[in-house]
Design an enzyme around this catalytic site. Structure first.
Site, PDB file in Angstrom:
ATOM      1  N   THR A   1      49.525  43.944 -26.380  1.00  0.00           N
ATOM      2  CA  THR A   1      48.681  42.813 -26.004  1.00  0.00           C
ATOM      3  C   THR A   1      48.157  42.053 -27.224  1.00  0.00           C
ATOM      4  OG1 THR A   1      46.541  42.309 -24.976  1.00  0.00           O
ATOM      5  CG2 THR A   1      46.779  44.494 -25.871  1.00  0.00           C
ATOM      6  N   ASP A   2      47.805  40.790 -27.002  1.00  0.00           N
ATOM      7  CA  ASP A   2      47.173  40.007 -28.084  1.00  0.00           C
ATOM      8  C   ASP A   2      45.736  40.474 -28.348  1.00  0.00           C
ATOM      9  OD1 ASP A   2      45.970  39.010 -25.758  1.00  0.00           O
ATOM     10  OD2 ASP A   2      46.480  36.907 -26.136  1.00  0.00           O
ATOM     11  N   GLU A   3      45.169  41.249 -27.408  1.00  0.00           N
ATOM     12  CA  GLU A   3      43.753  41.633 -27.563  1.00  0.00           C
ATOM     13  C   GLU A   3      43.520  42.548 -28.765  1.00  0.00           C
ATOM     14  OE1 GLU A   3      41.460  42.546 -24.160  1.00  0.00           O
ATOM     15  OE2 GLU A   3      42.528  41.127 -22.895  1.00  0.00           O
TER      16      GLU A   3
ATOM     17  N   TYR B   1      39.489  49.002 -24.110  1.00  0.00           N
ATOM     18  CA  TYR B   1      40.901  48.750 -23.761  1.00  0.00           C
ATOM     19  C   TYR B   1      41.690  48.330 -24.998  1.00  0.00           C
ATOM     20  CZ  TYR B   1      44.955  45.977 -22.389  1.00  0.00           C
ATOM     21  OH  TYR B   1      46.225  45.446 -22.320  1.00  0.00           O
TER      22      TYR B   1
ATOM     23  N   LYS C   1      44.800  50.193 -26.995  1.00  0.00           N
ATOM     24  CA  LYS C   1      46.133  49.589 -27.190  1.00  0.00           C
ATOM     25  C   LYS C   1      46.444  49.483 -28.686  1.00  0.00           C
ATOM     26  CE  LYS C   1      48.677  48.115 -24.546  1.00  0.00           C
ATOM     27  NZ  LYS C   1      49.789  48.714 -23.757  1.00  0.00           N
TER      28      LYS C   1
HETATM   29  P1  NAD Z   1      48.875  47.315 -14.493  1.00  0.00           P
HETATM   30  O1  NAD Z   1      47.531  47.934 -14.617  1.00  0.00           O
HETATM   31  O2  NAD Z   1      49.117  46.320 -13.410  1.00  0.00           O
HETATM   32  O3  NAD Z   1      49.984  48.458 -14.305  1.00  0.00           O
HETATM   33  C1  NAD Z   1      49.969  49.643 -15.052  1.00  0.00           C
HETATM   34  C2  NAD Z   1      50.954  50.615 -14.407  1.00  0.00           C
HETATM   35  O4  NAD Z   1      50.962  51.818 -15.212  1.00  0.00           O
HETATM   36  C3  NAD Z   1      50.564  51.023 -12.993  1.00  0.00           C
HETATM   37  O5  NAD Z   1      51.702  51.000 -12.149  1.00  0.00           O
HETATM   38  C4  NAD Z   1      50.032  52.437 -13.156  1.00  0.00           C
HETATM   39  O6  NAD Z   1      50.223  53.252 -11.999  1.00  0.00           O
HETATM   40  C5  NAD Z   1      50.857  52.932 -14.346  1.00  0.00           C
HETATM   41  N1  NAD Z   1      50.179  54.009 -15.089  1.00  0.00           N
HETATM   42  C6  NAD Z   1      48.894  54.049 -15.505  1.00  0.00           C
HETATM   43  N2  NAD Z   1      48.635  55.213 -16.142  1.00  0.00           N
HETATM   44  C7  NAD Z   1      49.804  55.906 -16.147  1.00  0.00           C
HETATM   45  C8  NAD Z   1      50.193  57.170 -16.677  1.00  0.00           C
HETATM   46  N3  NAD Z   1      49.322  57.966 -17.317  1.00  0.00           N
HETATM   47  N4  NAD Z   1      51.478  57.571 -16.513  1.00  0.00           N
HETATM   48  C9  NAD Z   1      52.384  56.781 -15.852  1.00  0.00           C
HETATM   49  N5  NAD Z   1      52.048  55.593 -15.317  1.00  0.00           N
HETATM   50  C10 NAD Z   1      50.795  55.151 -15.474  1.00  0.00           C
HETATM   51  O7  NAD Z   1      49.198  46.708 -15.922  1.00  0.00           O
HETATM   52  P2  NAD Z   1      49.979  45.368 -16.299  1.00  0.00           P
HETATM   53  O8  NAD Z   1      49.039  44.229 -16.253  1.00  0.00           O
HETATM   54  O9  NAD Z   1      51.238  45.314 -15.533  1.00  0.00           O
HETATM   55  O10 NAD Z   1      50.279  45.656 -17.838  1.00  0.00           O
HETATM   56  C11 NAD Z   1      51.449  46.390 -18.221  1.00  0.00           C
HETATM   57  C12 NAD Z   1      51.454  46.552 -19.723  1.00  0.00           C
HETATM   58  O11 NAD Z   1      51.455  45.270 -20.335  1.00  0.00           O
HETATM   59  C13 NAD Z   1      50.240  47.287 -20.276  1.00  0.00           C
HETATM   60  O12 NAD Z   1      50.674  48.119 -21.328  1.00  0.00           O
HETATM   61  C14 NAD Z   1      49.344  46.172 -20.795  1.00  0.00           C
HETATM   62  O13 NAD Z   1      48.555  46.629 -21.870  1.00  0.00           O
HETATM   63  C15 NAD Z   1      50.369  45.166 -21.254  1.00  0.00           C
HETATM   64  N6  NAD Z   1      49.945  43.754 -21.220  1.00  0.00           N
HETATM   65  C16 NAD Z   1      49.401  43.222 -20.078  1.00  0.00           C
HETATM   66  C17 NAD Z   1      49.070  41.869 -20.055  1.00  0.00           C
HETATM   67  C18 NAD Z   1      48.492  41.229 -18.833  1.00  0.00           C
HETATM   68  O14 NAD Z   1      48.095  40.050 -18.893  1.00  0.00           O
HETATM   69  N7  NAD Z   1      48.442  41.892 -17.671  1.00  0.00           N
HETATM   70  C19 NAD Z   1      49.269  41.085 -21.198  1.00  0.00           C
HETATM   71  C20 NAD Z   1      49.797  41.679 -22.347  1.00  0.00           C
HETATM   72  C21 NAD Z   1      50.153  43.012 -22.343  1.00  0.00           C
HETATM   73  O1  DAU Z   2      45.275  38.990 -23.334  1.00  0.00           O
HETATM   74  C1  DAU Z   2      46.078  39.928 -22.676  1.00  0.00           C
HETATM   75  C2  DAU Z   2      45.224  40.754 -21.747  1.00  0.00           C
HETATM   76  O2  DAU Z   2      44.909  39.914 -20.631  1.00  0.00           O
HETATM   77  C3  DAU Z   2      45.903  42.034 -21.267  1.00  0.00           C
HETATM   78  O3  DAU Z   2      46.129  42.859 -22.375  1.00  0.00           O
HETATM   79  C4  DAU Z   2      45.026  42.761 -20.240  1.00  0.00           C
HETATM   80  O4  DAU Z   2      45.702  43.895 -19.736  1.00  0.00           O
HETATM   81  C5  DAU Z   2      44.751  41.793 -19.093  1.00  0.00           C
HETATM   82  O5  DAU Z   2      43.899  42.399 -18.148  1.00  0.00           O
HETATM   83  C6  DAU Z   2      44.122  40.515 -19.625  1.00  0.00           C
HETATM   84  O6  DAU Z   2      42.782  40.774 -20.135  1.00  0.00           O
HETATM   85  P1  DAU Z   2      41.580  39.749 -19.879  1.00  0.00           P
HETATM   86  O7  DAU Z   2      40.305  40.472 -20.009  1.00  0.00           O
HETATM   87  O8  DAU Z   2      41.762  38.504 -20.682  1.00  0.00           O
HETATM   88  O9  DAU Z   2      41.904  39.389 -18.339  1.00  0.00           O
HETATM   89  P2  DAU Z   2      40.962  39.191 -17.058  1.00  0.00           P
HETATM   90  O10 DAU Z   2      41.810  38.604 -15.990  1.00  0.00           O
HETATM   91  O11 DAU Z   2      40.186  40.415 -16.752  1.00  0.00           O
HETATM   92  O12 DAU Z   2      39.955  38.070 -17.557  1.00  0.00           O
HETATM   93  C7  DAU Z   2      40.426  36.819 -18.012  1.00  0.00           C
HETATM   94  C8  DAU Z   2      39.218  36.033 -18.463  1.00  0.00           C
HETATM   95  O13 DAU Z   2      38.444  35.697 -17.301  1.00  0.00           O
HETATM   96  C9  DAU Z   2      38.294  36.797 -19.376  1.00  0.00           C
HETATM   97  O14 DAU Z   2      37.735  35.901 -20.328  1.00  0.00           O
HETATM   98  C10 DAU Z   2      37.202  37.323 -18.452  1.00  0.00           C
HETATM   99  C11 DAU Z   2      37.116  36.251 -17.395  1.00  0.00           C
HETATM  100  N1  DAU Z   2      36.748  36.701 -16.043  1.00  0.00           N
HETATM  101  C12 DAU Z   2      37.427  37.749 -15.506  1.00  0.00           C
HETATM  102  C13 DAU Z   2      37.123  38.220 -14.250  1.00  0.00           C
HETATM  103  C14 DAU Z   2      37.856  39.404 -13.647  1.00  0.00           C
HETATM  104  C15 DAU Z   2      35.757  36.050 -15.331  1.00  0.00           C
HETATM  105  O15 DAU Z   2      35.160  35.078 -15.820  1.00  0.00           O
HETATM  106  N2  DAU Z   2      35.445  36.496 -14.082  1.00  0.00           N
HETATM  107  C16 DAU Z   2      36.089  37.579 -13.502  1.00  0.00           C
HETATM  108  O16 DAU Z   2      35.735  37.951 -12.367  1.00  0.00           O
END
Ligand code: NAD
Ligand code: DAU
Length: 354
Positions: free
Chosen positions: A133-135, A159, A163
């Site tokens: 992630t970019d975070e 989180y 990561k």
């Molecule tokens: P998600 O939370 O939707 O899915 C995570 C999956 O991992 C789930 O299916 C869960 O059951 C499985 N899991 C959790 N713990 C586990 C374990 N111990 N063993 C096996 N499986 C397990 O997450 P996502 O949003 O699909 O993100 C996927 C990956 O991409 C993560 O590594 C996250 O850090 C990264 N990522 C997410 C975003 C985003 O915007 N969602 C952006 C950048 C990177």
């Molecule tokens: O940047 C990549 C990341 O993006 C991933 O690594 C994470 O797994 C993914 O969850 C996401 O993280 P964020 O914290 O940016 O996503 P989220 O959707 O939780 O929130 C997006 C923005 O919106 C953040 O600034 C918080 C804000 N927010 C979020 C929620 C859930 C609100 O203002 N209200 C809300 O109810």
């Protein structure tokens, strides 16, 4: 040929598995623990498809993971499995350390053990792709340049710290042991199957239920949004052509403040599913800010474009319209996630209460 995907029942993982099998016949072994974020119904269209082998289990279960490597002999691992929600990490960081740090460590060790036994050609071709992630880079000042791959790591939430730790382990397994790793650091994804705890799907489902749309603080925090299908294509590109040991930043060139995202979602719903009670934006409610909330993320995705020729296909306008339409067309998926009924599958399939 086979690839091992972890976390393939989650949001991005299930999109990746579906896209992968839509484009080629290489088998996917999908290892997922099915936490609350794992939804096997995302993969319903693959039922009965021999190219998809679903295994319920933990990445930290080294006996299981070693057995999967020995049985299926994958040519690559694509590692999505993680605890992914920042707000949950603030309330309970333990699971994030357990899965994101210890789990990644266990998976790396199992991969290394298997890889070291491969014949030379297969050893050279093997890849461990870590999805990050970019975070990990922390928060940017308003006018600071976007994150490049050499930006210092400054994670601010449990989180992002977990990561960052996993990224460092992956890097070390390359430098110390020579494991052919690839790491991608991606910005915020959105699209189908996004669990409605995250901003965009939460706003859609709350608006349709006439519930408040909770915007943290002033809503001026900036994220860089990428359609999930573009993230999947970036991972396929890096897996195919990326240089082992390198990291690639992936983003959509779409920096937007949260409040603008919420207004865009409301406007699309006003157009596609008007509410007789009035515009959906009436439901916007500013609430207490997230502790330690990062103010701005932005990805400089020039390296992956320059070296591998990848660019996102969707604009934010096309991607967000598709996404809102998907949620409107999949009311049953939303209802089953909200009621918890999607977890009945665990009971039916495994005869256990999850
Ligand atoms: P998600 O939370 O939707 O899915 C995570 C999956 O991992 C789930 O299916 C869960 O059951 C499985 N899991 C959790 N713990 C586990 C374990 N111990 N063993 C096996 N499986 C397990 O997450 P996502 O949003 O699909 O993100 C996927 C990956 O991409 C993560 O590594 C996250 O850090 C990264 N990522 C997410 C975003 C985003 O915007 N969602 C952006 C950048 C990177
Ligand atoms: O940047 C990549 C990341 O993006 C991933 O690594 C994470 O797994 C993914 O969850 C996401 O993280 P964020 O914290 O940016 O996503 P989220 O959707 O939780 O929130 C997006 C923005 O919106 C953040 O600034 C918080 C804000 N927010 C979020 C929620 C859930 C609100 O203002 N209200 C809300 O109810």
């Amino acid at each position: 040929m086979t690839i091992l995907v972890t976390g393939g029942a989650g949001f991005i993982g299930s999109n990746f598995v579906l896209d992968w099998l839509a484009q080629n016949d290489e088998t996917v072994v999908n290892l997922d623990a099915l936490t609350y974020a794992g939804n096997p119904e995302n993969l319903a269209t693959l039922r009965g498809d021999d190219r998809h082998v679903f295994v319920r289990g933990e990445i930290g279960d080294h006996v299981l993971v070693e057995q999967l490597f020995a049985t299926h002999r994958p040519r690559a691992v694509v590692h999505f499995a993680a605890e992914s929600h920042v707000d949950r990490s603030i309330h309970g960081p333990g699971d994030f350390v357990r899965t994101n740090v210890n789990g990644t460590y266990a998976l790396l060790e199992a991969a290394r053990g298997y890889w070291s036994t491969l014949p030379e050609g297969e050893r050279a071709a093997f890849r461990f792709h870590h999805v990050s992630t970019d975070e990990v880079y922390g928060s940017l000042a308003p006018d600071a340049p976007a994150f490049t791959e050499t930006h210092p790591y400054e994670p601010n939430s449990p989180y992002s710290a977990s990561k960052a730790a996993s990224d460092h382990l992956v890097r070390a397994w390359h430098h110390t042991y020579g494991l052919p790793v690839l790491t991608t650091n991606c910005s915020n994804n959105y699209g189908p199957f996004h669990f409605p705890e995250k901003l965009i799907p939460l706003m859609i489902v709350n608006a349709l239920a006439a519930k408040p749309l909770p915007v943290y603080g002033d809503g001026r925090q900036v994220r860089d949004w990428l359609y999930v299908g573009d993230h999947c294509s970036a991972i396929r590109t890096v897996l195919e052509r990326g240089r082992p040991g390198e990291t690639y930043n992936v983003g959509g060139w779409n920096e937007k403040p949260n409040i603008e995202i919420v207004h865009t979602v409301c406007a699309l719903l006003d157009e596609l599913r008007p509410d007789p009670a009035g515009p959906y934006a009436r439901l916007i409610t500013h609430v207490k800010d997230r502790p330690g909330h990062d103010r701005r993320y932005a990805i400089d995705a020039r390296k992956i474009e320059r070296e591998l020729g990848w660019r996102p296909a969707e604009t934010f306008e096309s991607g967000i319209r598709k996404t809102v339409a998907w949620y409107l067309e999949h009311a049953e998926w939303v209802a089953r996630v909200q009621s918890g009924a999607y977890r009945d599958w665990l009971q039916r399939h495994y005869g256990e209460t999850a």
